[in-house]
Design a protein around this motif. Structure first.
Motif, PDB file in Angstrom:
ATOM      1  N   LEU A  58      10.015   5.420 -32.319  1.00 22.10           N
ATOM      2  CA  LEU A  58       9.740   4.444 -33.383  1.00 22.10           C
ATOM      3  C   LEU A  58       8.928   5.028 -34.545  1.00 22.10           C
ATOM      4  N   SER A  59       8.707   6.309 -34.511  1.00 23.87           N
ATOM      5  CA  SER A  59       7.911   6.930 -35.569  1.00 23.87           C
ATOM      6  C   SER A  59       8.567   6.689 -36.943  1.00 23.87           C
ATOM      7  N   GLY A  60       7.798   6.119 -37.854  1.00 25.93           N
ATOM      8  CA  GLY A  60       8.317   5.865 -39.203  1.00 25.93           C
ATOM      9  C   GLY A  60       9.168   4.617 -39.316  1.00 25.93           C
ATOM     10  N   VAL A  61       9.350   3.881 -38.220  1.00 22.64           N
ATOM     11  CA  VAL A  61      10.145   2.640 -38.244  1.00 22.64           C
ATOM     12  C   VAL A  61       9.235   1.497 -38.700  1.00 22.64           C
ATOM     13  N   SER A  62       9.682   0.743 -39.695  1.00 24.35           N
ATOM     14  CA  SER A  62       8.836  -0.320 -40.251  1.00 24.35           C
ATOM     15  C   SER A  62       8.832  -1.546 -39.333  1.00 24.35           C
ATOM     16  N   ALA A  63       7.876  -2.433 -39.594  1.00 25.29           N
ATOM     17  CA  ALA A  63       7.774  -3.661 -38.808  1.00 25.29           C
ATOM     18  C   ALA A  63       9.047  -4.492 -38.950  1.00 25.29           C
ATOM     19  N   GLU A  64       9.600  -4.521 -40.146  1.00 27.97           N
ATOM     20  CA  GLU A  64      10.825  -5.282 -40.375  1.00 27.97           C
ATOM     21  C   GLU A  64      11.980  -4.695 -39.565  1.00 27.97           C
ATOM     22  N   GLN A  65      12.029  -3.357 -39.536  1.00 27.79           N
ATOM     23  CA  GLN A  65      13.127  -2.687 -38.818  1.00 27.79           C
ATOM     24  C   GLN A  65      12.995  -2.810 -37.295  1.00 27.79           C
ATOM     25  N   VAL A  66      11.771  -2.815 -36.801  1.00 26.83           N
ATOM     26  CA  VAL A  66      11.607  -2.800 -35.348  1.00 26.83           C
ATOM     27  C   VAL A  66      12.119  -4.105 -34.721  1.00 26.83           C
ATOM     28  N   ARG A  67      12.182  -5.156 -35.496  1.00 28.06           N
ATOM     29  CA  ARG A  67      12.751  -6.419 -35.012  1.00 28.06           C
ATOM     30  C   ARG A  67      14.221  -6.256 -34.639  1.00 28.06           C
ATOM     31  N   ARG A  68      14.887  -5.266 -35.268  1.00 32.92           N
ATOM     32  CA  ARG A  68      16.309  -5.030 -34.971  1.00 32.92           C
ATOM     33  C   ARG A  68      16.511  -4.037 -33.831  1.00 32.92           C
ATOM     34  N   CYS A  69      15.415  -3.504 -33.301  1.00 32.64           N
ATOM     35  CA  CYS A  69      15.529  -2.529 -32.211  1.00 32.64           C
ATOM     36  C   CYS A  69      15.519  -3.249 -30.866  1.00 32.64           C
ATOM     37  N   VAL A  70      16.348  -2.756 -29.969  1.00 30.13           N
ATOM     38  CA  VAL A  70      16.312  -3.195 -28.572  1.00 30.13           C
ATOM     39  C   VAL A  70      15.778  -2.008 -27.790  1.00 30.13           C
ATOM     40  N   ILE A  71      14.858  -2.269 -26.864  1.00 31.52           N
ATOM     41  CA  ILE A  71      14.344  -1.177 -26.028  1.00 31.52           C
ATOM     42  C   ILE A  71      14.916  -1.362 -24.620  1.00 31.52           C
ATOM     43  N   ALA A  72      15.487  -0.299 -24.082  1.00 32.98           N
ATOM     44  CA  ALA A  72      16.007  -0.375 -22.705  1.00 32.98           C
ATOM     45  C   ALA A  72      15.172   0.526 -21.811  1.00 32.98           C
ATOM     46  N   TYR A  73      14.517  -0.104 -20.834  1.00 35.06           N
ATOM     47  CA  TYR A  73      13.791   0.694 -19.841  1.00 35.06           C
ATOM     48  C   TYR A  73      14.763   1.078 -18.736  1.00 35.06           C
ATOM     49  N   GLU A  74      15.038   2.369 -18.648  1.00 31.01           N
ATOM     50  CA  GLU A  74      15.993   2.848 -17.651  1.00 31.01           C
ATOM     51  C   GLU A  74      15.378   3.968 -16.815  1.00 31.01           C
ATOM     52  N   PRO A  75      14.798   3.633 -15.670  1.00 31.11           N
ATOM     53  CA  PRO A  75      14.280   4.700 -14.809  1.00 31.11           C
ATOM     54  C   PRO A  75      15.441   5.583 -14.353  1.00 31.11           C
ATOM     55  N   ILE A  76      15.305   6.875 -14.553  1.00 27.40           N
ATOM     56  CA  ILE A  76      16.431   7.785 -14.293  1.00 27.40           C
ATOM     57  C   ILE A  76      16.860   7.718 -12.829  1.00 27.40           C
ATOM     58  N   TRP A  77      15.903   7.530 -11.938  1.00 26.63           N
ATOM     59  CA  TRP A  77      16.198   7.490 -10.506  1.00 26.63           C
ATOM     60  C   TRP A  77      17.002   6.259 -10.102  1.00 26.63           C
ATOM     61  N   ALA A  78      17.127   5.303 -10.997  1.00 22.23           N
ATOM     62  CA  ALA A  78      17.878   4.081 -10.670  1.00 22.23           C
ATOM     63  C   ALA A  78      19.271   4.088 -11.300  1.00 22.23           C
ATOM     64  N   ILE A  79      19.543   5.068 -12.169  1.00 20.66           N
ATOM     65  CA  ILE A  79      20.811   5.067 -12.902  1.00 20.66           C
ATOM     66  C   ILE A  79      21.929   5.635 -12.036  1.00 20.66           C
ATOM     67  N   GLY A  80      22.936   4.799 -11.812  1.00 25.74           N
ATOM     68  CA  GLY A  80      24.121   5.243 -11.072  1.00 25.74           C
ATOM     69  C   GLY A  80      23.856   5.555  -9.612  1.00 25.74           C
ATOM     70  N   THR A  81      22.688   5.179  -9.112  1.00 27.87           N
ATOM     71  CA  THR A  81      22.328   5.535  -7.740  1.00 27.87           C
ATOM     72  C   THR A  81      22.515   4.364  -6.783  1.00 27.87           C
ATOM     73  N   GLY A  82      22.708   3.166  -7.334  1.00 30.45           N
ATOM     74  CA  GLY A  82      22.792   1.980  -6.490  1.00 30.45           C
ATOM     75  C   GLY A  82      21.409   1.488  -6.084  1.00 30.45           C
ATOM     76  N   LYS A  83      20.385   2.246  -6.441  1.00 32.44           N
ATOM     77  CA  LYS A  83      19.007   1.905  -6.053  1.00 32.44           C
ATOM     78  C   LYS A  83      18.269   1.408  -7.304  1.00 32.44           C
ATOM     79  N   ASN A  84      18.267   0.092  -7.495  1.00 32.85           N
ATOM     80  CA  ASN A  84      17.608  -0.444  -8.692  1.00 32.85           C
ATOM     81  C   ASN A  84      16.092  -0.478  -8.510  1.00 32.85           C
ATOM     82  N   ALA A  85      15.385  -0.497  -9.628  1.00 35.03           N
ATOM     83  CA  ALA A  85      13.943  -0.741  -9.557  1.00 35.03           C
ATOM     84  C   ALA A  85      13.749  -2.177  -9.074  1.00 35.03           C
TER      85      ALA A  85
END
Ligand code: PGA
Length: 257
Positions: free
Chosen positions: A155-182
């Motif tokens: 988000l470096s340099g991203v304005s307050a107005e712009q950050v409203r359009r951002c979606v953040i996805a928390y994806e623990p790598i150990w849970a991706i494609g492993t069948g083992k969700n957090a």
């Protein structure tokens, strides 16, 4: 989720799966299953080669099409790359940026992720910014530190107005494609921390308007529990987004909260 302040977004990430013909077949099946009432936003992030077919197939439906990657330069001698303007012109609305597979397999650094976030925002598109720790990092107890670093850098340099359009996805790598969700608690702890980090950067009003998704082996069976947490506003779904009925099961789970 907290529908009062922010959107709930269920987004599929097909990764490198499906041809254009298979995309059309998926769209026909999926559209037939779509509920009449709108309780969440739906995005399907398809491979670049399928974007045109997907935009056409989902036209006149409430399903938005997303891309899985973008290059940060506007145009020029970058053989094989696709710009944000090109994606926007095709009708794309969302772009996944900084997925752990791109970081691990294609050398995407935090600095590249940041440039891509800017490119996406400058083209009036919405970035889905992925952050997440490896199992080793979790076991070392540096998860929050790493997430804060990835997020602040993206988000470096991203304005307050712009950050409203951002979606953040928390994806623990150990849970991706492993069948083992957090677990819901593990996912919620980090998603709450992500919102707190955004609050420290942009203030409370903006932080409460940003959609924070969880991703990593989300499916119909665990989605309702994950989405019951206040700070988990949706999902980024790989494997379970490849079939119309399994993706729809998650959308129905989003309605249980
Ligand atoms: P998964 O992938 O749902 O198959 O674990 C999630 C992702 O990589 O976005």
């Amino acid at each position: 989720m907290n529908r009062r302040y922010r959107k709930t977004i269920i987004a599929g990430n097909w990764k490198m799966n499906k041809t254009a013909s298979e995309t059309r077949a998926f769209a026909d099946e999926f559209k037939a299953l779509l509920p009449k009432s709108k309780w969440c936003d739906i995005v399907v992030c398809v491979p670049s080669a399928d974007i045109s077919a997907a935009v056409r197939a989902f036209k006149d439906s409430r399903v938005a099409v997303g891309a899985q990657n973008v290059y940060f330069e506007k145009s020029g001698a970058y053989t094989g790359e696709v710009s944000a303007d090109m994606l926007a012109d095709l009708g794309v609305k969302y772009v996944i940026v900084g997925h752990s597979e791109r970081r691990a397999l294609f050398g995407e650094t935090d600095s590249i992720v940041n440039k891509k976030v800017h490119a996406v925002l400058n083209a009036d598109l919405n970035p889905i910014i992925c952050v997440g720790e490896s199992l080793e990092q979790r076991e070392m107890g540096v998860t929050m530190e790493l997430i804060a670093l990835q997020l602040k850098s993206a988000l470096s340099g991203v304005s307050a107005e712009q950050v409203r359009r951002c979606v953040i996805a928390y994806e623990p790598i150990w849970a991706i494609g492993t069948g083992k969700n957090a677990t819901g608690e593990q996912a919620a702890e980090v998603c709450t921390f992500i919102r707190a980090t955004i609050r420290s950067l942009y203030g409370a009003r903006i932080a409460r308007s940003v959609t924070v998704q969880y991703g990593g082996s989300m499916k119909g069976e665990n989605a309702a529990e994950l989405l019951s947490h206040e700070d988990i506003d949706g999902g980024l779904i790989g494997g379970a987004s490849l079939k119309a009925d399994t993706l729809m099961a998650i959308i129905h789970a989003a309605n249980q909260n």
